[in-house]
Design a protein around this motif. Structure first.
Motif, short mmCIF file in Angstrom:
data_model
loop_
_atom_site.label_atom_id
_atom_site.label_comp_id
_atom_site.label_asym_id
_atom_site.label_seq_id
_atom_site.Cartn_x
_atom_site.Cartn_y
_atom_site.Cartn_z
N SER A 1 -4.96 1.48 2.98
CA SER A 1 -4.83 0.21 3.68
C SER A 1 -5.93 -0.72 3.20
CB SER A 1 -4.92 0.43 5.20
OG SER A 1 -4.85 -0.82 5.86
N THR B 1 -4.06 -2.16 9.53
CA THR B 1 -2.60 -2.23 9.72
C THR B 1 -2.14 -1.18 10.74
OG1 THR B 1 -2.34 -3.07 7.49
CG2 THR B 1 -0.39 -2.11 8.49
N SER C 1 0.82 -1.21 0.00
CA SER C 1 0.00 0.00 0.00
C SER C 1 0.86 1.27 0.00
CB SER C 1 -0.93 -0.01 1.22
OG SER C 1 -1.90 -1.01 1.04
O1 PA5 Z 1 1.57 -7.42 0.20
C1 PA5 Z 1 0.92 -7.30 1.20
O2 PA5 Z 1 -0.21 -7.80 1.30
C2 PA5 Z 1 1.40 -6.50 2.39
O3 PA5 Z 1 2.66 -5.99 2.22
C3 PA5 Z 1 0.43 -5.37 2.60
O4 PA5 Z 1 0.40 -4.58 1.43
C4 PA5 Z 1 0.80 -4.50 3.78
O5 PA5 Z 1 0.91 -5.29 4.92
C5 PA5 Z 1 -0.23 -3.42 3.99
O6 PA5 Z 1 -1.48 -3.98 4.21
P1 PA5 Z 1 -2.79 -3.12 4.19
O7 PA5 Z 1 -2.96 -2.54 2.85
O8 PA5 Z 1 -3.88 -4.08 4.53
O9 PA5 Z 1 -2.64 -2.05 5.25
#
Ligand code: PA5
Length: 447
Positions: free
Chosen positions: A141, A146, A84
Motif C-alpha cells: 500500500s 487503504t 498495488s
Molecule cells: O492508482 C491508484 O493510485 C490507486 O488505484 C491505488 O493504487 C489504490 O487505491 C491503492 O492505493 P494504496 O497503494 O495507497 O493502498
C-alpha cells in the motif's frame, strides 16, 4: 529479439491514415513533455526511465527476499488493491499454469490475493483455507492507509502470528509502501518487517515494475530480469528518437484519440487467451484512472474471447456503434495440443483432426475481426510473439507510455485520480470514522 507490434490497418476504414499522421507533431510534443517533466502531473513521472535505471543488485535483493518466502511458504498472500495489486496479478496470471493453485507437489508457492475487496465471505474463506498452510504475506500500500488492504492485513497478520508465532511471522511478512509516511510504514518499522519503497514519483497504476509487481512476480517463480529487459527495449522503441510511424505508443495514442473524436467512446480490450484476463484488468485501471476525468475519456472495457462471444458478442456485433476494439494477439501458443481423429465423428469435428487447437483459435480470431469490422467496429491489434516475461515487459511499458501520451492529447492530467476519494469520504462518514464528524452529520440527512 523481435518486438511486440501495433497494427492499426483495420481501423483505417473508420479514420484516415492522414488524420492519424496529423498527430505526429502533437504526440512528439506530448512525449517530450513526459521526458522533460513539463506537463500536468509531472511529479509522477518516475516510471518513464524506470526500466533502464533499475540496477541488477536491486533485482537480486528482490530475488533474495522472494527466495526466502519461496522456501518458507506454500502460499503467499499478496494484499493490495488497484495499482498495488493489478500489475502483479496481470503478469502472474499471464505466465502461470491455469490450474496452478490446484497443483500438488508444486515447486512455486501458490499466490493468493486479499485486500482488494471488503467481502466478509471472501476473507472468511481465505482464512479458513490458510488455517493449515504455511503462508506468508506481501502487504502493498503506497499510502499505507487503504481500508480494504489494511483490514485484510490485520486479519492475516493475526492468523499468521497465532499459527507461527510473532518472530516467525515477522520473517514471512514483507511490506511495500512509502519511504517515510503512512500507517504501514510506521507498523513495518515498529515490527521490523523487511520493506521495499514505492517511489514518491510513481503512482499506483504505473508501479508494476517497482517492487509492487516485482516481488510477487519473483515469488511466483518468474524471471524479473527478463521482465525488465523487455520493458527496457520498449523504453527505447517508444523514446524521443523514434519517428512517429515507428513509435507504437504514439500511433496507438493517436489512433484511439482520433477514434474517440469520431464518436467511438468505448475501447474494448480483447484477448483470445484467458490467461490475459488480468492484463485487461490492469489496462482498464491504467487508462480509466488516467483519462476518465474533466467529463472526458474513452471508457475502457474488456472481453475474454471466444468465451464472451457467446455473451457480449451480440452487443459488439450489433449494439450501439460507439465502440472500437484493441486485440492482444499472441502469435505462438506455449503448449501443443493436436485434435484427435474419431472413427464415428458424431461431433462432426474430423475436419479439424490433426490441427492444433491454436489454429482453430487463430481462425476464430480472424473470423471475429472480419465480422466486427464488417459490423463497423474498428480494430487495432497488438501482436505479441509469445507469452513470456520479456514480451509482457514490453507490453507493460508500451501501454504505460501510450497512456501518458494519450492523456496529454486529451488535455487531462494522466497521473492523478481525484475522483477515487468520493466513495471513501462517504464510507468513512457512514462508518463514523474519527475526524469525519461533520461528514457523518451531513450524510445522515440524506439517508
Ligand atoms: O492508482 C491508484 O493510485 C490507486 O488505484 C491505488 O493504487 C489504490 O487505491 C491503492 O492505493 P494504496 O497503494 O495507497 O493502498
Amino acid at each position: 529479439m523481435e518486438n511486440i507490434k501495433l497494427n492499426i490497418e483495420k481501423s483505417l476504414g473508420f479514420v484516415s491514415k492522414e488524420a492519424i499522421k496529423s498527430y505526429a507533431t502533437r504526440t512528439a510534443e506530448a512525449n517530450k513533455m513526459l521526458h522533460a517533466g513539463s506537463g500536468k502531473g509531472c511529479d509522477f513521472l518516475g516510471w518513464i526511465d524506470l526500466p533502464s535505471s533499475v540496477q541488477t543488485d536491486f533485482l537480486e535483493d528482490i530475488q533474495t527476499t522472494a527466495n526466502i518466502l519461496r522456501n518458507k511458504c506454500e502460499v503467499v498472500v499478496v494484499a493490495g488493491i488497484g495499482g498495488s495489486y493489478l500489475g502483479a496479478r496481470a503478469v502472474i496470471d499471464a505466465l502461470n499454469n491455469s490450474f496452478d493453485w490446484l497443483q500438488k507437489n508444486r515447486k512455486n508457492p501458490a499466490i493468493l490475493y486479499a485486500g482488494n475487496n471488503i467481502s466478509e465471505d471472501y476473507l472468511a474463506e481465505l482464512t479458513d483455507y490458510l488455517e493449515n498452510k504455511s503462508f506468508g504475506i506481501i502487504n502493498i500500500s503506497k499510502s499505507g492507509t487503504t481500508t480494504e488492504t489494511a483490514l485484510a492485513f490485520r486479519l492475516l497478520k493475526t492468523l499468521l502470528e497465532n499459527k507461527a508465532g510473532k518472530e516467525e511471522a515477522k520473517s514471512r511478512i514483507v511490506a511495500i509502501t512509502d519511504a517515510k509516511r503512512g500507517a504501514l510504514r510506521t507498523l513495518a518499522n515498529l515490527e521490523g518487517y523487511k520493506t521495499y519503497v514505492i517511489p514518491d514519483n510513481i503512482g499506483g497504476r504505473y508501479s508494476v515494475l517497482t517492487p509492487v509487481g516485482l516481488l510477487p512476480i519473483a515469488v511466483a517463480g518468474y524471471d524479473i530480469k527478463q521482465l525488465i529487459a523487455g520493458a527496457v527495449s520498449m523504453e527505447k522503441v517508444c523514446g524521443l528518437e523514434t519517428p512517429f510511424e515507428e513509435n507504437p505508443a504514439a500511433v496507438y495514442a493517436a489512433t484511439r484519440n482520433e477514434l474517440y473524436k469520431s464518436g467511438k467512446k468505448i475501447e474494448i480490450m480483447v484477448n483470445f487467451n484467458p490467461k490475459l484476463h488480468y492484463v485487461s484488468e490492469w489496462w482498464k485501471q491504467l487508462y480509466g484512472e488516467s483519462e476518465g476525468k474533466d467529463n472526458k475519456g474513452i471508457y475502457p472495457a474488456a472481453v475474454d474471447l471466444t468465451t464472451d462471444l457467446h455473451s457480449m458478442g451480440q452487443w459488439i456485433q450489433q449494439g450501439e456503434r460507439t465502440i472500437f476494439e484493441t486485440v492482444i494477439s499472441i502469435d505462438k501458443a506455449n503448449r501443443k495440443v493436436v485434435i484427435p481423429s474419431d472413427k464415428d465423428n458424431l461431433d462432426g469435428l474430423n475436419y479439424l483432426a490433426g490441427k492444433r487447437v491454436d489454429e482453430v483459435n487463430k481462425m476464430a480470431e480472424l473470423g471475429t475481426q472480419i465480422a466486427h469490422v464488417d459490423g463497423n467496429v474498428p480494430n487495432l491489434k497488438v501482436e505479441v510473439p509469445v507469452l513470456n516475461e520479456y514480451y509482457i515487459g514490453q507490453l507493460i511499458y508500451f501501454f504505460e507510455k501510450a497512456c501518458g501520451i494519450s492523456g496529454y492529447l486529451l488535455e487531462v492530467n494522466p497521473f492523478d485520480q481525484p475522483g477515487v476519494e468520493a466513495y471513501k469520504k462517504n464510507m468513512f462518514a457512514l462508518l463514523e470514522k474519527p475526524g469525519y464528524e461533520a461528514e457523518t452529520k451531513a450524510i445522515k440527512t440524506r439517508l
